[in-house]
Design a protein around this motif. Structure first.
Motif, PDB file in Angstrom:
ATOM      1  N   PRO B 179       0.841  -1.197   0.000  1.00 21.46           N
ATOM      2  CA  PRO B 179       0.000   0.000   0.000  1.00 21.46           C
ATOM      3  C   PRO B 179       0.875   1.245   0.000  1.00 21.46           C
ATOM      4  O   PRO B 179       2.038   1.196   0.417  1.00 21.46           O
ATOM      5  CB  PRO B 179      -0.755  -0.118   1.325  1.00 21.46           C
ATOM      6  N   GLU B 180       0.322   2.317  -0.471  1.00 18.42           N
ATOM      7  CA  GLU B 180       1.027   3.591  -0.376  1.00 18.42           C
ATOM      8  C   GLU B 180       1.095   3.960   1.109  1.00 18.42           C
ATOM      9  O   GLU B 180       0.111   3.803   1.839  1.00 18.42           O
ATOM     10  CB  GLU B 180       0.224   4.651  -1.147  1.00 18.42           C
ATOM     11  N   LEU B 181       2.241   4.431   1.543  1.00 14.87           N
ATOM     12  CA  LEU B 181       2.371   4.734   2.969  1.00 14.87           C
ATOM     13  C   LEU B 181       1.571   5.975   3.297  1.00 14.87           C
ATOM     14  O   LEU B 181       1.670   6.988   2.612  1.00 14.87           O
ATOM     15  CB  LEU B 181       3.848   4.924   3.329  1.00 14.87           C
ATOM     16  N   ARG B 182       0.791   5.835   4.363  1.00 13.62           N
ATOM     17  CA  ARG B 182      -0.060   6.948   4.765  1.00 13.62           C
ATOM     18  C   ARG B 182       0.148   7.245   6.236  1.00 13.62           C
ATOM     19  O   ARG B 182       0.335   6.336   7.045  1.00 13.62           O
ATOM     20  CB  ARG B 182      -1.535   6.587   4.538  1.00 13.62           C
ATOM     21  N   VAL B 183       0.085   8.534   6.572  1.00 13.76           N
ATOM     22  CA  VAL B 183       0.139   8.922   7.972  1.00 13.76           C
ATOM     23  C   VAL B 183      -1.107   9.752   8.241  1.00 13.76           C
ATOM     24  O   VAL B 183      -1.578  10.473   7.358  1.00 13.76           O
ATOM     25  CB  VAL B 183       1.433   9.704   8.301  1.00 13.76           C
ATOM     26  N   VAL B 184      -1.691   9.568   9.416  1.00 13.64           N
ATOM     27  CA  VAL B 184      -2.900  10.317   9.756  1.00 13.64           C
ATOM     28  C   VAL B 184      -2.646  11.134  11.018  1.00 13.64           C
ATOM     29  O   VAL B 184      -1.790  10.781  11.837  1.00 13.64           O
ATOM     30  CB  VAL B 184      -4.106   9.377   9.961  1.00 13.64           C
ATOM     31  N   ALA B 185      -3.413  12.204  11.169  1.00 12.96           N
ATOM     32  CA  ALA B 185      -3.212  13.086  12.320  1.00 12.96           C
ATOM     33  C   ALA B 185      -3.637  12.397  13.616  1.00 12.96           C
ATOM     34  O   ALA B 185      -2.925  12.418  14.613  1.00 12.96           O
ATOM     35  CB  ALA B 185      -3.995  14.379  12.125  1.00 12.96           C
ATOM     36  N   GLU B 186      -4.823  11.762  13.580  1.00 13.90           N
ATOM     37  CA  GLU B 186      -5.314  11.041  14.755  1.00 13.90           C
ATOM     38  C   GLU B 186      -4.929   9.579  14.639  1.00 13.90           C
ATOM     39  O   GLU B 186      -5.270   8.932  13.646  1.00 13.90           O
ATOM     40  CB  GLU B 186      -6.851  11.148  14.828  1.00 13.90           C
ATOM     41  N   PRO B 187      -4.229   9.013  15.600  1.00 15.73           N
ATOM     42  CA  PRO B 187      -3.828   7.609  15.489  1.00 15.73           C
ATOM     43  C   PRO B 187      -5.033   6.681  15.290  1.00 15.73           C
ATOM     44  O   PRO B 187      -6.107   6.947  15.827  1.00 15.73           O
ATOM     45  CB  PRO B 187      -3.167   7.319  16.844  1.00 15.73           C
ATOM     46  N   VAL B 188      -4.814   5.629  14.511  1.00 14.07           N
ATOM     47  CA  VAL B 188      -5.849   4.612  14.305  1.00 14.07           C
ATOM     48  C   VAL B 188      -5.698   3.549  15.394  1.00 14.07           C
ATOM     49  O   VAL B 188      -4.588   3.120  15.712  1.00 14.07           O
ATOM     50  CB  VAL B 188      -5.711   3.975  12.902  1.00 14.07           C
ATOM     51  N   GLU B 189      -6.856   3.174  15.970  1.00 10.35           N
ATOM     52  CA  GLU B 189      -6.841   2.157  17.035  1.00 10.35           C
ATOM     53  C   GLU B 189      -6.880   0.768  16.417  1.00 10.35           C
ATOM     54  O   GLU B 189      -7.653   0.502  15.510  1.00 10.35           O
ATOM     55  CB  GLU B 189      -8.064   2.349  17.949  1.00 10.35           C
ATOM     56  N   TRP B 190      -6.021  -0.128  16.945  1.00  6.87           N
ATOM     57  CA  TRP B 190      -5.960  -1.491  16.430  1.00  6.87           C
ATOM     58  C   TRP B 190      -6.166  -2.501  17.547  1.00  6.87           C
ATOM     59  O   TRP B 190      -5.795  -2.260  18.702  1.00  6.87           O
ATOM     60  CB  TRP B 190      -4.591  -1.758  15.787  1.00  6.87           C
ATOM     61  N   LEU B 191      -6.718  -3.630  17.154  1.00 10.95           N
ATOM     62  CA  LEU B 191      -6.935  -4.750  18.064  1.00 10.95           C
ATOM     63  C   LEU B 191      -6.266  -5.969  17.437  1.00 10.95           C
ATOM     64  O   LEU B 191      -6.400  -6.193  16.233  1.00 10.95           O
ATOM     65  CB  LEU B 191      -8.449  -5.005  18.202  1.00 10.95           C
ATOM     66  N   ALA B 192      -5.534  -6.739  18.242  1.00  6.26           N
ATOM     67  CA  ALA B 192      -4.960  -8.002  17.751  1.00  6.26           C
ATOM     68  C   ALA B 192      -5.288  -9.094  18.755  1.00  6.26           C
ATOM     69  O   ALA B 192      -5.353  -8.838  19.963  1.00  6.26           O
ATOM     70  CB  ALA B 192      -3.454  -7.866  17.574  1.00  6.26           C
ATOM     71  N   TRP B 193      -5.517 -10.286  18.254  1.00  6.51           N
ATOM     72  CA  TRP B 193      -5.878 -11.401  19.136  1.00  6.51           C
ATOM     73  C   TRP B 193      -5.683 -12.721  18.406  1.00  6.51           C
ATOM     74  O   TRP B 193      -5.375 -12.727  17.210  1.00  6.51           O
ATOM     75  CB  TRP B 193      -7.324 -11.257  19.613  1.00  6.51           C
ATOM     76  N   ARG B 194      -5.875 -13.806  19.132  1.00  8.10           N
ATOM     77  CA  ARG B 194      -5.714 -15.139  18.541  1.00  8.10           C
ATOM     78  C   ARG B 194      -7.015 -15.912  18.727  1.00  8.10           C
ATOM     79  O   ARG B 194      -7.622 -15.856  19.793  1.00  8.10           O
ATOM     80  CB  ARG B 194      -4.576 -15.877  19.268  1.00  8.10           C
ATOM     81  N   GLN B 195      -7.423 -16.583  17.692  1.00  4.50           N
ATOM     82  CA  GLN B 195      -8.606 -17.451  17.786  1.00  4.50           C
ATOM     83  C   GLN B 195      -8.287 -18.743  17.046  1.00  4.50           C
ATOM     84  O   GLN B 195      -7.821 -18.696  15.901  1.00  4.50           O
ATOM     85  CB  GLN B 195      -9.824 -16.762  17.164  1.00  4.50           C
ATOM     86  N   ASP B 196      -8.543 -19.864  17.678  1.00  5.56           N
ATOM     87  CA  ASP B 196      -8.253 -21.177  17.071  1.00  5.56           C
ATOM     88  C   ASP B 196      -6.840 -21.227  16.498  1.00  5.56           C
ATOM     89  O   ASP B 196      -6.619 -21.676  15.369  1.00  5.56           O
ATOM     90  CB  ASP B 196      -9.257 -21.498  15.950  1.00  5.56           C
ATOM     91  N   LEU B 197      -5.864 -20.764  17.254  1.00  8.97           N
ATOM     92  CA  LEU B 197      -4.441 -20.799  16.903  1.00  8.97           C
ATOM     93  C   LEU B 197      -4.048 -19.819  15.793  1.00  8.97           C
ATOM     94  O   LEU B 197      -2.890 -19.744  15.423  1.00  8.97           O
ATOM     95  CB  LEU B 197      -3.973 -22.204  16.512  1.00  8.97           C
ATOM     96  N   HIS B 198      -5.014 -19.076  15.252  1.00  9.11           N
ATOM     97  CA  HIS B 198      -4.664 -18.093  14.221  1.00  9.11           C
ATOM     98  C   HIS B 198      -4.654 -16.695  14.829  1.00  9.11           C
ATOM     99  O   HIS B 198      -5.501 -16.379  15.660  1.00  9.11           O
ATOM    100  CB  HIS B 198      -5.654 -18.154  13.056  1.00  9.11           C
ATOM    101  N   SER B 199      -3.696 -15.879  14.402  1.00  8.83           N
ATOM    102  CA  SER B 199      -3.624 -14.500  14.877  1.00  8.83           C
ATOM    103  C   SER B 199      -4.403 -13.598  13.927  1.00  8.83           C
ATOM    104  O   SER B 199      -4.337 -13.771  12.708  1.00  8.83           O
ATOM    105  CB  SER B 199      -2.166 -14.049  14.937  1.00  8.83           C
ATOM    106  N   TYR B 200      -5.134 -12.654  14.510  1.00  7.96           N
ATOM    107  CA  TYR B 200      -5.926 -11.715  13.722  1.00  7.96           C
ATOM    108  C   TYR B 200      -5.665 -10.296  14.201  1.00  7.96           C
ATOM    109  O   TYR B 200      -5.263 -10.098  15.346  1.00  7.96           O
ATOM    110  CB  TYR B 200      -7.428 -11.997  13.887  1.00  7.96           C
ATOM    111  N   PHE B 201      -5.915  -9.332  13.317  1.00  8.38           N
ATOM    112  CA  PHE B 201      -5.923  -7.933  13.750  1.00  8.38           C
ATOM    113  C   PHE B 201      -6.925  -7.177  12.915  1.00  8.38           C
ATOM    114  O   PHE B 201      -7.234  -7.563  11.785  1.00  8.38           O
ATOM    115  CB  PHE B 201      -4.528  -7.308  13.648  1.00  8.38           C
ATOM    116  N   ARG B 202      -7.484  -6.129  13.530  1.00 11.40           N
ATOM    117  CA  ARG B 202      -8.382  -5.248  12.777  1.00 11.40           C
ATOM    118  C   ARG B 202      -8.379  -3.872  13.431  1.00 11.40           C
ATOM    119  O   ARG B 202      -8.030  -3.741  14.613  1.00 11.40           O
ATOM    120  CB  ARG B 202      -9.800  -5.817  12.715  1.00 11.40           C
ATOM    121  N   SER B 203      -8.771  -2.868  12.651  1.00  8.48           N
ATOM    122  CA  SER B 203      -8.841  -1.524  13.219  1.00  8.48           C
ATOM    123  C   SER B 203     -10.178  -1.361  13.939  1.00  8.48           C
ATOM    124  O   SER B 203     -11.127  -2.117  13.702  1.00  8.48           O
ATOM    125  CB  SER B 203      -8.686  -0.479  12.118  1.00  8.48           C
ATOM    126  N   LEU B 204     -10.229  -0.399  14.841  1.00 14.75           N
ATOM    127  CA  LEU B 204     -11.433  -0.172  15.643  1.00 14.75           C
ATOM    128  C   LEU B 204     -11.901   1.267  15.455  1.00 14.75           C
ATOM    129  O   LEU B 204     -11.093   2.192  15.405  1.00 14.75           O
ATOM    130  CB  LEU B 204     -11.118  -0.385  17.125  1.00 14.75           C
TER     131      LEU B 204
END
Lengths: 294, 260
Positions: B179-204
């Motif tokens: 992706p093209e590198l982007r910076v934002v003024a307000e930080p984006v909140e992220w969540l990371a976790w594991r389910q059934d041995l797989h790691s996931y992340f998503r923004s909030l």
């Protein structure tokens, strides 16, 4: 008899092979697992390990015991090793006859000890403590080395044999490491082999090394070399049937390739035992005992 | 100090700092001089720790390329010893190092990518716990709901990033277009976790991030509803609360819910 009957022919368990081990039921008799990789709270490594444990015997092989260090024994490490062993029920636990750091540092390398009386006394006392804490005998493995120390009067084999006898621990004999050190320090590997008390040897390691011309480096990223196979045959002639495994830590090939190499270990051991069977009654008796016969 | 302790101290000083002294204690041969012999250990020390960094920071390594990552690793190793018995734990200060070092501080994306990758390492082998099912939660008595406190899976981690490091991580480790590198003024909140041995992340979204942080801090379900009412109005709050909870349960984020 101090040692247990042979587990047969095993491999080091590696992440790349987790799924193949579970899916293909490969012709591997047992696995050696790297202790530190599983001293984690949870997740994939422990999950796979416990599933593999349901199907295969395993042994635990550590790299951070630092038995020869002058720093205090790491009690937290021992507590975690013991907790993992309670869960995993390994056939045995091994680490290396070396030191890995002092002053709160871990170099993550298996550093050589000076072969002195002082070091023998020091290691013997610590092995006894570790065995008391873990409530079992441990195996100590001879490491490859690239330096020797001045003013160290013992040979490596005298050093190893005396520690094993006095501390009442067992030996994991790495045949590749004997060969690597023999070239690097210009001794005869058979002198080493013949000085090791057979009753103390529980397991053998085989591995590949890198040839730099004037010296060898123990890299575990090649197949086992011919000279090491020859030395392994000598070891089996002397020790009888013995738990043997191949270590591959880098440039890890598909599981089938390692199974083929393990087949060569089986064939080499079979030939060596046949030769020993006609030549040496002592080895034959040892072989029968190790094979579990009365 | 014993002779053994002296030798070990000098050997380690040589490996970690290049301090001379150990040469006098070791023997060489005509074929292989002392310097070559000791050099095998010195080289192995650095490369082993850099390998460990590479396995914890695969995207950073891919982004920098072999030569620059080796150079970064060498600088980090010189200033960071390992006190850990497992090499897996080496490298936790890399993000801070990148943020402060003159060679890297003017590319803040690097530190953020490192923070994100270290977080994923923690998610990967965090403790196991059985997720709570929606059916099990539905059995809670209605009167208990306002006081329900949620226990989250031990793998759950939160982080705020100004750069789109997670998207870049995905492209670098799984292939695909960067992706093209982007910076934002307000930080984006992220969540990371594991389910059934797989790691996931998503923004909030901000409201979910606030609710999740409050719940992890031990606030009750009643208090979460109040928070959501502030964000969405009291009319929509119950619906939002139910949707969030359903999402968290479905993702295996919650392992227990009990009135305090």
């Amino acid at each position: 008899m101090l040692t247990r009957p042979s587990l047969g022919f095993g491999l080091g368990l590696r992440v790349d092979h987790y799924d193949a081990v579970l899916a293909e039921r490969p012709p591997i008799d047992w696995f050696e697992v790297l202790t530190e990789n599983y001293l984690v709270p949870g997740g994939k490594p422990l999950n796979y390990l416990m599933r593999i444990r349901e199907r295969f015997p395993v042994v635990m092989h550590g790299v951070s015991l630092s038995i020869g260090s002058t720093a205090p024994l790491n009690r937290e490490y021992l507590r975690q090793v013991k907790a993992l062993a309670a869960r995993l029920e390994p056939e045995w636990i091994s680490d290396h006859l070396c030191w890995t750091g002092v002053a709160g540092r871990n170099t993550h390398d298996l550093l050589p000890l000076p072969y002195t009386r002082e070091a023998v006394d020091h290691v013997v006392a610590r092995v006894r403590t570790v065995q008391d804490v873990l409530e079992r005998r441990i195996l100590l493995e001879n490491v490859s080395s690239y330096v020797s120390f001045r003013d160290a009067p013992l040979t490596e084999w005298e050093f190893l044999a005396e520690i094993a006898e006095r501390a009442d621990c067992l030996i994991l004999l790495d045949v590749n490491n004997i060969y690597v050190s023999a070239v690097n320090h210009e001794f005869d590997p058979l002198d080493y082999l013949n000085a090791i008390p057979p009753a103390r040897v529980q397991q053998i390691h085989l591995a590949g090394h890198e040839d730099h011309g004037d010296y060898l480096v123990d890299t575990h990223d090649h197949p086992v070399r011919d000279a090491v196979w020859e030395l392994y045959a000598s070891a089996v002639r002397r020790l009888g049937p013995i738990s043997t495994m191949i270590e591959r830590d880098d440039h890890i090939p598909p599981l089938g390739e390692l199974c083929a190499e393990l087949e060569r270990a089986r064939a080499t051991a079979r030939c060596a035992l046949e030769e020993a069977g006609t030549a040496a009654p002592v080895a034959r008796a040892a072989a029968l005992l190790r094979a579990g016969a009365p | 100090m014993s002779e053994l302790a002296r030798i070990q101290g000098e050997f380690q000083d040589y490996l970690l700092r290049g301090t001379p002294g150990i040469e006098a204690c070791v023997a060489g041969s005509a074929r292989v001089p002392i310097g070559t012999r000791l050099g095998i250990y010195a080289g192995a020390y650095g490369s082993r720790l850099i390998d460990a960094l590479e396995s914890s920071y695969p995207a950073l390594a891919a982004l920098l390329g072999e030569e620059d990552f080796q150079s970064l690793g060498a600088k980090y190793v010189r200033t960071h010893d390992s006190p850990y018995f497992s090499i897996r734990h080496y490298g936790g200060a890399l993000a801070e190092f990148l943020g402060e070092h003159a060679d890297y501080a003017d590319v803040p994306l690097l530190a953020e990518l490192a923070r994100f990758e270290w977080l994923l390492c923690a998610v990967f082998d965090a403790a196991d716990a059985e997720p709570l099912s929606a059916a099990a939660l539905a059995r809670a008595r209605l009167a208990d709901w306002p006081a329900l406190r949620l226990t989250f899976h031990p793998s759950v981690r939160r982080l705020a990033l100004r750069w789109n490091a997670p998207q870049l991580w995905k492209a670098l480790t799984e292939g695909g277009e960067r992706p093209e590198l982007r910076v934002v003024a307000e930080p984006v909140e992220w969540l990371a976790w594991r389910q059934d041995l797989h790691s996931y992340f998503r923004s909030l979204e901000a409201a979910e991030a606030a609710a999740l942080d409050a719940a992890r801090a031990g606030r009750s379900f009643g208090e979460l509803c109040e928070l959501l009412a502030e964000a969405h109005g009291s009319e929509r709050a119950p619906q939002e609360a139910a949707a969030l909870l359903a999402g968290w349960l479905g993702a295996g984020l919650i392992v227990a819910a009990a009135p305090a």
